[in-house]
Design a protein around this motif. Structure first.
Motif, short mmCIF file in Angstrom:
data_model
loop_
_atom_site.label_atom_id
_atom_site.label_comp_id
_atom_site.label_asym_id
_atom_site.label_seq_id
_atom_site.Cartn_x
_atom_site.Cartn_y
_atom_site.Cartn_z
N PRO A 3 -35.08 -1.80 4.49
CA PRO A 3 -34.75 -1.15 6.05
C PRO A 3 -33.89 0.05 5.81
N MET A 4 -33.81 0.64 7.15
CA MET A 4 -32.76 1.96 7.94
C MET A 4 -31.76 0.64 8.96
N GLY A 5 -31.02 0.94 9.04
CA GLY A 5 -29.79 0.29 10.22
C GLY A 5 -29.99 1.28 10.98
N ALA A 6 -29.63 0.40 12.44
CA ALA A 6 -29.76 1.51 13.87
C ALA A 6 -28.78 2.62 13.23
N LEU A 7 -27.54 2.71 12.94
CA LEU A 7 -26.09 3.39 12.46
C LEU A 7 -25.68 3.41 11.32
N ARG A 8 -25.91 4.60 10.77
CA ARG A 8 -26.48 5.03 9.00
C ARG A 8 -24.91 5.35 8.54
N VAL A 9 -24.13 4.86 7.39
CA VAL A 9 -23.14 6.28 6.69
C VAL A 9 -23.35 6.60 4.99
N ASP A 10 -23.61 6.72 5.27
CA ASP A 10 -24.53 7.34 3.92
C ASP A 10 -23.89 7.76 2.71
N SER A 11 -23.47 7.46 1.21
CA SER A 11 -22.52 8.25 0.54
C SER A 11 -23.92 8.98 -0.35
N TYR A 12 -24.79 9.69 0.10
CA TYR A 12 -26.18 9.80 -0.13
C TYR A 12 -25.74 10.05 -1.77
N ASP A 13 -25.32 12.10 -1.46
CA ASP A 13 -24.90 12.95 -2.94
C ASP A 13 -23.47 12.62 -3.24
N SER A 14 -22.53 11.60 -2.25
CA SER A 14 -21.28 12.47 -2.49
C SER A 14 -20.12 11.25 -2.30
N ALA A 15 -19.54 10.15 -1.88
CA ALA A 15 -18.74 9.86 -1.44
C ALA A 15 -17.91 10.20 0.04
N SER A 31 -25.13 4.13 -0.42
CA SER A 31 -25.80 6.30 -1.15
C SER A 31 -27.21 5.84 -1.16
N GLY A 32 -27.48 6.42 -0.05
CA GLY A 32 -29.34 6.92 -0.46
C GLY A 32 -30.43 7.14 -1.79
N GLY A 33 -28.74 7.68 -2.25
CA GLY A 33 -29.33 8.77 -3.54
C GLY A 33 -29.49 7.52 -4.26
N GLY A 34 -29.50 6.40 -4.62
CA GLY A 34 -29.03 5.13 -5.79
C GLY A 34 -27.66 5.43 -6.53
N HIS A 35 -27.08 6.65 -5.74
CA HIS A 35 -25.77 6.33 -7.05
C HIS A 35 -24.63 5.74 -6.95
N GLY A 36 -24.40 4.86 -5.89
CA GLY A 36 -23.90 3.86 -5.81
C GLY A 36 -22.69 4.92 -5.35
N TYR A 37 -22.38 6.10 -4.91
CA TYR A 37 -20.61 6.86 -4.37
C TYR A 37 -20.72 5.87 -3.40
N PRO A 38 -18.64 5.97 -2.64
CA PRO A 38 -18.41 4.56 -1.60
C PRO A 38 -18.09 4.79 -0.27
N THR A 39 -18.58 4.76 0.31
CA THR A 39 -18.06 4.92 1.85
C THR A 39 -16.79 3.68 2.63
N GLY A 40 -15.83 5.16 2.12
CA GLY A 40 -14.60 4.69 2.63
C GLY A 40 -13.79 4.54 4.03
N ASN A 41 -12.95 4.16 4.35
CA ASN A 41 -12.22 5.20 5.82
C ASN A 41 -12.99 4.76 6.97
N VAL A 42 -13.13 3.63 7.12
CA VAL A 42 -14.92 4.10 8.15
C VAL A 42 -13.44 2.25 9.13
N THR A 43 -14.23 2.92 10.36
CA THR A 43 -13.57 1.38 11.13
C THR A 43 -14.53 1.49 12.30
N VAL A 44 -14.95 0.22 12.43
CA VAL A 44 -15.92 -0.06 13.39
C VAL A 44 -15.72 -0.85 13.95
N SER A 45 -15.44 -0.76 15.71
CA SER A 45 -14.94 -1.73 16.82
C SER A 45 -14.95 -1.43 17.98
N GLY A 46 -15.53 -2.63 18.77
CA GLY A 46 -16.13 -2.49 20.28
C GLY A 46 -17.04 -1.68 20.80
#
Length: 720
Positions: free
Chosen positions: A451-463, A487-502
């Motif tokens: 599945p794909m989430g309601a809100l997605r952060v996706d490092s598909y082609d780059s970090a 990382s939707g392209g399957g490369h495992g690029y990272p997702t960083g610098n993300v804050t989820v609040s409230g």
């Protein structure tokens, strides 16, 4: 309109689940999510039926119910009807419906039991779209919209019924609206009828529109009430206002309205309808209301856009463009796409329904979209992609939008580095995602088979290196997860610098956080209730590529548990199963080490293959290898392996076992001692643990008699 389903929401955020008036009453810190709409919607399944059949709810790609608002609708055979209670003063109705492929007919209309002479035309002509070149697509775009001025003023409590006549009709939702009388011609305006336009729709009015635009340069082109047919697009449009008498009164029939690569700007288009004849999606054809550029300091407002490929496909210079208070319905692709180079563009207060791709998108192709925003839009039923998609760009804002009922291949909101083509400008600066409400958003991706989430952060082609601040989000009834990191392209690029609040999450089908790639995010004041399976699914892909770190910023509640088995996907509502005592808890889990030699990376000791192995940096003792089990487990037995090949001679490694519940503070579980690995006995060692709870398992190695490095081909952990 609110329905009984909204009663389950917390007092701070009450969401009306009617498809058209998807409004939200939010805390004082935020404006209400979504657009201020001139109509109120009533779901067919909440109305009174005479012989009709309710379908749904269903989230399965390719079904009528899955594309319906609220994932439910009412199917009417010929002669059956559904009767709506009018929720407000109204003199017009728009009905979202579907008929079987290849069929057409009408809906008879009754007001307080009296049949009107007018009918609503229904057809499959604009539905059942196939996009075989898009991986994972199935026939989609089942619904369409049809509208009618009723010829009388109704009050709240009056009854309006629609009856299938000669064809099966599935009715989804009805929008009730009080349409204002036609506006009058502005002083000094040049009327298209004065230049020969035919308001009866029989003649070709293209040249008349062109002549009026040329004559009104710097002024207003007036489009009186009527139906106008254009057979080719307009270009050279600049420094002019195109104004109609209202989107229910002035209607232009064309599939290509403005098509130009550049403009000096100051173009203002407002208050009429453009209705096309696009029945299929052909990406090489500019079958759009606006294709290209309106130039700087332009506006588009009060428009009704329907049966086009895309509402606005914007390239070139559109600096400071404002697109507001429009309706975009039944497009075979995007509702609006800022296709690179958008600077200071504001898209706000719009209503979008039944898009065949992203409803609203920014795609930073050729040049970044910069300092632009999507704000206070209401989006429902995109049936092949996301409600809102941000593909790259710098300093982008997505604020106070309301998105519902996304279908295949899409989330409610996607923040992504998927480039599609080059040159592409990845996410940069600060991406602000604030105050959005997502209802029944997220979908099964048939390409990923998860599945794909309601809100997605996706490092598909780059970090993802931009700062991504996700604040004040409300997620209700997501069929799968709430927040996804992938990382939707399957490369495992990272997702960083993300804050989820409230954030407030209610009734999510599987998990609150779906972490499928390495990276990190900080969560604070995220409160969840009604979680279907577990709080967190933390299984980065590819296996062994790294870890995803969730930092607890405090104030979180209702989602502390972790999914226990990365070899399976949680299913909606199944709960978190008890771990299988015979299952290897390490297999497929993210592993790290103090060092590795060449291709012998840490993940090789957690891949389930005893013939591959991790080897630390050579001649650099002590070394350690660490695995995140995903949740605290009472591990009682470790099985440590080296490759079984006789080429691996017997050796002794001196090692200890440490454990941690948080990944930072480690304690000794088994003190250091010598363990002999011998190919004669399978090159396998068993270590017994006392069984205390640990999530992070660490092996510390200080010596190896067979090689100057730590070596393991498999580390296996068991509950018994």
């Amino acid at each position: 309109m609110t329905t009984a389903r909204s009663a389950a929401l917390p007092p701070a955020v009450a969401v009306a689940l009617a498809a058209g008036l998807l409004t939200a009453i939010a805390p004082a810190a935020h404006a209400a999510a979504g657009a201020a709409l001139p109509f109120t919607s009533v779901e067919a399944e909440a109305a009174t039926t005479t012989g009709g059949t309710r379908i749904g709810p269903d989230h399965t790609q390719g079904t009528l119910a899955s594309e319906a608002s609220g994932r439910q609708a009412v199917r009417l055979a010929a002669g059956q009807r559904v009767e709506f209670t009018v929720p407000r003063a109204a003199n017009a109705v728009n009905v979202a419906y579907s008929v079987p492929d290849g069929q057409s007919g009408t809906l008879n209309v009754y007001v307080n039991g009296q049949k009107l002479a007018k009918t609503l035309a229904v057809t499959s002509k604009y539905s059942y779209v196939d996009t075989t070149w898009i991986a994972g697509a199935k026939t989609h775009h089942f619904y369409d919209n049809t509208r009618l001025l009723l010829g009388q003023n109704l009050q709240a409590g009056d009854k309006v019924a629609v009856e299938a006549a000669g064809v099966q009709v599935t009715v989804d939702v009805a929008d009730f609206e009080q349409v204002a009388a036609p506006a009058t011609k502005p002083a000094g305006a040049v009327s298209v009828t004065d230049k020969g336009a035919d308001p009866g729709g029989q003649g070709d009015s293209t040249q008349a529109f062109r002549d009026a635009i040329a004559a009104a340069r710097g002024g207003v082109v007036w489009i009186p009430p009527g139906d106008y047919r254009l057979t080719s697009s307009l270009n050279g449009v600049q420094n002019v206002t195109l104004q109609g008498a209202g989107s229910w009164h002035s209607v232009v029939h064309t599939s290509r309205f403005v098509d130009q690569s550049s403009s000096a700007g100051s173009v203002h288009i407002k208050d009429f309808a453009v209705i096309g004849e696009v029945t299929e999606r052909v990406d090489s054809s500019p079958d759009n209301f606006v294709n290209g550029s309106l130039g700087p300091n332009s506006t588009v407002s009060g428009m009704w856009l329907q049966h086009l490929k895309v509402g606005l496909w914007l390239t070139g210079n559109n600096d400071n463009l404002v697109v507001e208070n429009n309706r975009v319905l039944d497009t075979t692709a995007d509702g609006l796409n800022l296709n690179g180079n958008a600077r200071g563009v504001r898209v706000r207060g719009n209503f979008l329904r039944n898009q065949g791709d992203d409803s609203l998108a920014m795609w930073s192709l050729y040049a970044p979209d910069t300092g632009s925003s999507f704000e206070n839009n209401t989006i429902t039923q995109p049936n092949l992609a996301n409600g809102i998609a941000i593909y790259g760009g710098t300093d982008i804002t997505v604020r106070d939008n309301l998105v519902s009922d996304t279908n295949a291949l899409g989330s409610g909101i996607a923040i992504s580095n998927q480039k599609f083509l080059d040159p592409f400008s990845p996410l940069a600066g600060t991406i602000t995602v604030d105050g959005n409400t997502l209802v029944r958003a997220g979908a099964m991706n048939p390409n990923w088979n998860h599945p794909m989430g309601a809100l997605r952060v996706d490092s598909y082609d780059s970090a993802v290196n931009a700062t991504v601040n996700i604040t004040g989000t409300t997620i209700t009834d997501s069929p799968y997860s709430a927040f996804e990191f992938v990382s939707g392209g399957g490369h495992g690029y990272p997702t960083g610098n993300v804050t989820v609040s409230g954030a407030t999450v209610r009734n999510t089908g599987t998990v609150v956080v779906q972490a499928e790639t390495r990276g990190s995010a900080r969560f604070a004041d995220v409160q969840a209730t009604g979680v279907g399976a577990a709080g967190v699914y933390n299984c980065p892909y590819p296996s062994g590529s790294g870890t995803f770190t969730l930092t607890d910023g405090g104030g979180n509640s209702g989602w502390s548990s972790a999914w226990s088995d990365c070899s399976t996907w949680p299913q909606p509502g199944q709960g978190n199963p008890d771990p299988d005592p015979g299952r290897n808890l390490v297999k497929g889990r993210p592993a790290t080490a103090t060092g590795s030699q060449d291709v012998y990376t840490p993940g090789k000791a957690a891949d389930g293959d005893a013939n591959t192995y991790w080897e630390s940096a050579n001649n650099a003792f002590p070394q350690s290898w660490t695995v995140d089990l995903g949740s605290s487990q009472a591990v009682r037995r470790l099985v440590l392996k080296l490759p079984p090949s006789p080429a691996w001679q017997a050796r002794t490694q001196t090692l200890s076992v440490q454990g941690s519940t948080d990944g930072s503070a480690y304690s000794t579980v088994v003190a250091a001692k010598d363990y002999r690995f011998d190919p004669a006995s399978g090159n396998t060692v068993t270590v017994t643990l006392p069984g205390g709870a640990l999530r992070y398992l660490r092996l510390g190695v200080t010596a190896n008699t067979g090689w100057p490095a730590a070596q393991f081909s498999e580390v296996e952990a068991y509950l018994s």
